[in-house]
Write a protein that holds these residues in place. Structure first.
Motif, PDB file in Angstrom:
ATOM      1  N   ILE A  79      36.416  42.166  46.667  1.00  0.00           N
ATOM      2  CA  ILE A  79      37.631  42.600  46.522  1.00  0.00           C
ATOM      3  C   ILE A  79      37.836  43.589  45.311  1.00  0.00           C
ATOM      4  N   LEU A  80      37.251  43.089  44.327  1.00  0.00           N
ATOM      5  CA  LEU A  80      37.127  44.162  43.121  1.00  0.00           C
ATOM      6  C   LEU A  80      36.491  45.271  43.396  1.00  0.00           C
ATOM      7  N   LEU A  81      35.660  45.759  44.196  1.00  0.00           N
ATOM      8  CA  LEU A  81      34.836  46.852  44.394  1.00  0.00           C
ATOM      9  C   LEU A  81      35.565  47.971  44.097  1.00  0.00           C
ATOM     10  N   PRO A  82      36.897  48.287  44.765  1.00  0.00           N
ATOM     11  CA  PRO A  82      37.610  49.483  44.625  1.00  0.00           C
ATOM     12  C   PRO A  82      38.092  49.872  43.354  1.00  0.00           C
ATOM     13  N   LEU A  83      38.155  48.893  42.370  1.00  0.00           N
ATOM     14  CA  LEU A  83      38.688  49.197  41.116  1.00  0.00           C
ATOM     15  C   LEU A  83      37.604  50.264  40.263  1.00  0.00           C
ATOM     16  N   CYS A  84      36.338  50.182  40.931  1.00  0.00           N
ATOM     17  CA  CYS A  84      35.210  50.985  39.967  1.00  0.00           C
ATOM     18  C   CYS A  84      35.640  52.380  40.129  1.00  0.00           C
ATOM     19  N   SER A  85      36.356  52.772  41.053  1.00  0.00           N
ATOM     20  CA  SER A  85      36.638  54.110  41.321  1.00  0.00           C
ATOM     21  C   SER A  85      38.096  54.629  40.828  1.00  0.00           C
ATOM     22  N   ALA A  86      38.624  53.604  40.241  1.00  0.00           N
ATOM     23  CA  ALA A  86      40.096  54.021  39.857  1.00  0.00           C
ATOM     24  C   ALA A  86      39.940  53.396  38.370  1.00  0.00           C
ATOM     25  N   GLY A  87      38.771  53.727  37.452  1.00  0.00           N
ATOM     26  CA  GLY A  87      39.016  53.487  36.246  1.00  0.00           C
ATOM     27  C   GLY A  87      38.764  52.306  35.298  1.00  0.00           C
ATOM     28  N   ILE A  88      38.325  51.050  36.296  1.00  0.00           N
ATOM     29  CA  ILE A  88      38.002  50.081  35.708  1.00  0.00           C
ATOM     30  C   ILE A  88      36.458  49.850  35.657  1.00  0.00           C
ATOM     31  N   ASP A  89      36.223  49.429  34.428  1.00  0.00           N
ATOM     32  CA  ASP A  89      34.591  49.087  34.254  1.00  0.00           C
ATOM     33  C   ASP A  89      34.240  47.758  34.591  1.00  0.00           C
ATOM     34  N   LEU A  90      33.918  47.452  35.895  1.00  0.00           N
ATOM     35  CA  LEU A  90      33.798  46.134  36.362  1.00  0.00           C
ATOM     36  C   LEU A  90      32.103  45.907  36.433  1.00  0.00           C
ATOM     37  N   HIS A  91      32.008  44.628  35.852  1.00  0.00           N
ATOM     38  CA  HIS A  91      30.580  43.933  35.839  1.00  0.00           C
ATOM     39  C   HIS A  91      30.704  42.607  36.432  1.00  0.00           C
ATOM     40  N   ALA A 109      48.357  54.939  34.477  1.00  0.00           N
ATOM     41  CA  ALA A 109      48.288  56.335  35.030  1.00  0.00           C
ATOM     42  C   ALA A 109      46.754  56.777  35.654  1.00  0.00           C
ATOM     43  N   ARG A 110      45.716  56.182  34.848  1.00  0.00           N
ATOM     44  CA  ARG A 110      44.180  56.303  35.204  1.00  0.00           C
ATOM     45  C   ARG A 110      44.263  55.711  36.450  1.00  0.00           C
ATOM     46  N   LEU A 111      44.632  54.495  36.809  1.00  0.00           N
ATOM     47  CA  LEU A 111      44.472  53.704  38.022  1.00  0.00           C
ATOM     48  C   LEU A 111      45.212  54.673  39.269  1.00  0.00           C
ATOM     49  N   GLU A 112      46.439  55.175  38.779  1.00  0.00           N
ATOM     50  CA  GLU A 112      47.179  55.979  39.837  1.00  0.00           C
ATOM     51  C   GLU A 112      46.270  57.159  40.129  1.00  0.00           C
ATOM     52  N   ASN A 113      45.478  57.731  39.339  1.00  0.00           N
ATOM     53  CA  ASN A 113      44.721  58.956  39.812  1.00  0.00           C
ATOM     54  C   ASN A 113      43.284  58.482  40.430  1.00  0.00           C
ATOM     55  N   GLY A 114      43.273  57.246  40.457  1.00  0.00           N
ATOM     56  CA  GLY A 114      41.734  56.812  41.238  1.00  0.00           C
ATOM     57  C   GLY A 114      41.974  56.807  42.667  1.00  0.00           C
ATOM     58  N   ALA A 181      52.513  48.983  42.114  1.00  0.00           N
ATOM     59  CA  ALA A 181      52.567  50.210  43.142  1.00  0.00           C
ATOM     60  C   ALA A 181      51.139  50.948  43.347  1.00  0.00           C
ATOM     61  N   ALA A 182      50.580  51.115  42.106  1.00  0.00           N
ATOM     62  CA  ALA A 182      49.206  51.528  41.956  1.00  0.00           C
ATOM     63  C   ALA A 182      48.223  50.868  42.707  1.00  0.00           C
ATOM     64  N   MET A 183      48.402  49.642  42.478  1.00  0.00           N
ATOM     65  CA  MET A 183      47.057  48.915  43.401  1.00  0.00           C
ATOM     66  C   MET A 183      47.532  48.891  44.931  1.00  0.00           C
ATOM     67  N   THR A 184      48.700  48.995  45.131  1.00  0.00           N
ATOM     68  CA  THR A 184      49.293  49.256  46.513  1.00  0.00           C
ATOM     69  C   THR A 184      48.419  50.339  47.402  1.00  0.00           C
ATOM     70  N   LYS A 185      48.531  51.535  46.460  1.00  0.00           N
ATOM     71  CA  LYS A 185      48.114  52.888  46.836  1.00  0.00           C
ATOM     72  C   LYS A 185      46.358  52.533  47.094  1.00  0.00           C
ATOM     73  N   LEU A 186      45.979  51.872  46.103  1.00  0.00           N
ATOM     74  CA  LEU A 186      44.398  51.514  46.320  1.00  0.00           C
ATOM     75  C   LEU A 186      43.998  50.608  47.484  1.00  0.00           C
ATOM     76  N   VAL A 187      44.794  49.794  47.557  1.00  0.00           N
ATOM     77  CA  VAL A 187      44.692  48.767  48.618  1.00  0.00           C
ATOM     78  C   VAL A 187      44.684  49.498  49.895  1.00  0.00           C
ATOM     79  N   ILE A 188      45.781  50.286  50.220  1.00  0.00           N
ATOM     80  CA  ILE A 188      45.915  51.273  51.392  1.00  0.00           C
ATOM     81  C   ILE A 188      44.665  52.005  51.456  1.00  0.00           C
ATOM     82  N   ASP A 189      44.385  52.810  50.452  1.00  0.00           N
ATOM     83  CA  ASP A 189      43.005  53.632  50.851  1.00  0.00           C
ATOM     84  C   ASP A 189      41.714  52.946  51.083  1.00  0.00           C
TER      85      ASP A 189
END
Lengths: 344, 344
Positions: A79-91, A109-114, A181-189
């Motif tokens: 579930i966390l994988l999409p965060l990687c293209s939204a500015g989060i450095d996940l390991h 803002a970085r998340l919103e642009n991801g 709201a930013a996460m909602t956009k990411l989840v929809i995508d």
């Protein structure tokens, strides 16, 4: 007697509350650490590497299907994988670690642009699974819910009490709303990409929504889930909602517009069928711990569950949470075979 | 108008469902890591050292009372401490680690031959608190429940899914029953020692009982809790039961013979008052996260809670779980002062 359905049809129909020959079956986290053939791949690859290689991800997804013949094949991903293209450095060390948790408006803002482009290897795995499986099983895609993704993104290693998100939700509501709201956009995508790849069914995991009481669930996690559902195409695959530890939230979960509510094992399935089972289909809900028991007991419990599930408009046989590490393979086998042969 | 009670009388009376001038107040984990004066002691001592030094334990227990003037002073200790005199090699690193988790019948036999003598420094702290506090506050002792102690004792570091105890409960029922019986004896010994030391009220923490569905709660955790209550002297201080994440278990919890059921913050207090509030008093249940919010909001929420609590035969104002690390001191202050001045 109803005409036998293909497993793929059976899974989709049960989710939509249409008539089926028998309740379909799959298991949350069915592709994973209890299977020796998975552990073999695990021994020579990293977790994110497995998620990012469509060939490996598809292979891992198929492993439980080859053994047990489930009606739904859930794609191997996280579930966390999409965060990687939204500015989060996940390991994964091995649990999830954010090296740059969200701390400021600039981070949001970085998340919103991801985008959810990091999920594309999962989508490619879905395409391969669709091509390989045909009508033999439905392909299940998934995403984390906005509340749950926000919980993880705010802490380096998520605390058991989800302290950062919880405290911010009491103190800085506007910030939390912007983050959700930013996460909602990411989840929809994330989900739209999986729909385009051919997913037959989608599940949304709201792992941490159960920490909220009902009014705060409606205000935060539930509102964001509604926005996700409203943001999906009108013609879409059925959507299953799962929230862990959410026995106190089944009514609000059933009102959000999803097709299926997946029940925690602590909820009585008959009771849930009476309360919400005409509005939505139900999924679940054997205690994952029960798979450690004798196969005969597992079969009895699955048959009891199926009898209870008949009171709902539709029922997908599943666990009440993911398969646990160390679960005996014969326990999973007994679970699936009992569901495939439900008796009279 | 009722004659004002001493805080000690108020606390005991509310637990027993007798008339009180106002609902008493204390906080689970009120002595701890959110207080600078605690962190000062923490910086120069180890956790078990603090538990084992009656002087330090009493001092830490008194710290929140000096600041906020609570009606109940809970003794500083840990639910796992009694395991140390029952053959378990317990450390805090900083979470609890068992260097020799229970793995065999021989290990259970060792446990059966143990006592709760390791709790004696806590009992000495209780004696000092009683002498120091007089009628100024009730002294609250506590113990872990058998199910929860068994969960910890079976794993080096307890897994979130409580895998060992859960799987054994499906596979080796006789072994689990023997283990729970041994833990029951240990818990009774723990509580009897605290009663003899002068504890005014006792709380039993069943941290992991919420993982069980209702039939399995009744079969395992609930049965053991009943045995604990039956094993205490007939004339005993009131007993409060707390199970985390147990919104689905409040009826069975209320039937066990305890005086008070302490509610998780996810339960609606009015609803609980209607369902079980005539049989038992209720404790709780503000979300611990709410203490991160503005003091005015906290006061409003406490007053709303007190109004709801009036529907029960008795109400002890508390959180729905322990105070979290990082909680602002002014949040705790607002909580206690609102409860002490409940308005009309």
């Amino acid at each position: 007697m109803t005409t036998p359905l293909t497993p793929r049809e059976r899974m989709v129909a049960a989710c939509r509350g249409m008539r089926v020959d028998r309740a379909p079956v799959w298991l949350m986290r069915q592709a994973g650490r209890y299977l020796p053939e998975y552990r073999e791949i695990q021994s020579r690859t990293g977790f994110l590497e497995r998620c990012r290689d469509p060939q490996l991800a598809a292979e891992i997804s198929l492993q439980p299907h080859r053994r047990f013949g489930v009606d739904g094949v859930v794609v191997f991903s996280d579930i966390l994988l999409p965060l990687c293209s939204a500015g989060i450095d996940l390991h994964f060390e091995p649990g999830p670690v954010m090296h740059n948790p969200i701390a400021s408006e600039a981070d949001v803002a970085r998340l919103e642009n991801g985008t959810a482009a990091a999920i594309d290897p999962t989508c490619e795995a879905i395409r391969r699974l669709r091509a390989e499986l045909g009508s033999e099983a439905a392909v299940i895609g998934f995403a984390g819910a906005p509340w749950t993704l926000a919980a993880y993104a705010l802490e380096e290693r998520l605390s058991r009490d989800v302290v950062r998100l919880t405290s911010l939700s009491y103190r800085e509501t506007a910030f939390v709303d912007r983050l959700l709201a930013a996460m909602t956009k990411l989840v929809i995508d994330t989900l739209v990409r999986q729909i385009q790849a051919g997913a037959d069914v989608l599940q949304i995991f709201d792992t941490w929504a159960g920490n909220l009481d009902e009014p705060r669930f409606e205000r935060f996690a539930g509102r964001a889930l509604s926005a996700v559902l409203a943001g999906l195409p009108r013609e879409r695959p059925p959507v299953i909602l799962f929230a862990r530890g959410a026995a106190h939230l089944i009514e609000p979960l059933a009102r959000l517009g999803a097709d299926v509510v997946s029940l925690d094992w602590r909820v009585n399935l008959s009771d849930a069928a009476q309360r919400i089972g005409q509005r939505v289909s139900l999924q679940g809900n054997l205690d994952p711990g029960a798979l450690f028991g004798p196969p005969d007991e597992i079969r009895k419990q699955v048959h009891a569950l199926i009898a209870q599930g008949r009171q709902a408009r539709g029922h997908v046989v599943n666990l009440g949470h993911g398969v646990q590490v160390g679960t005996p393979v014969e326990g999973v086998a007994a679970f699936v075979s009992a569901a495939r042969d439900p008796g009279v």
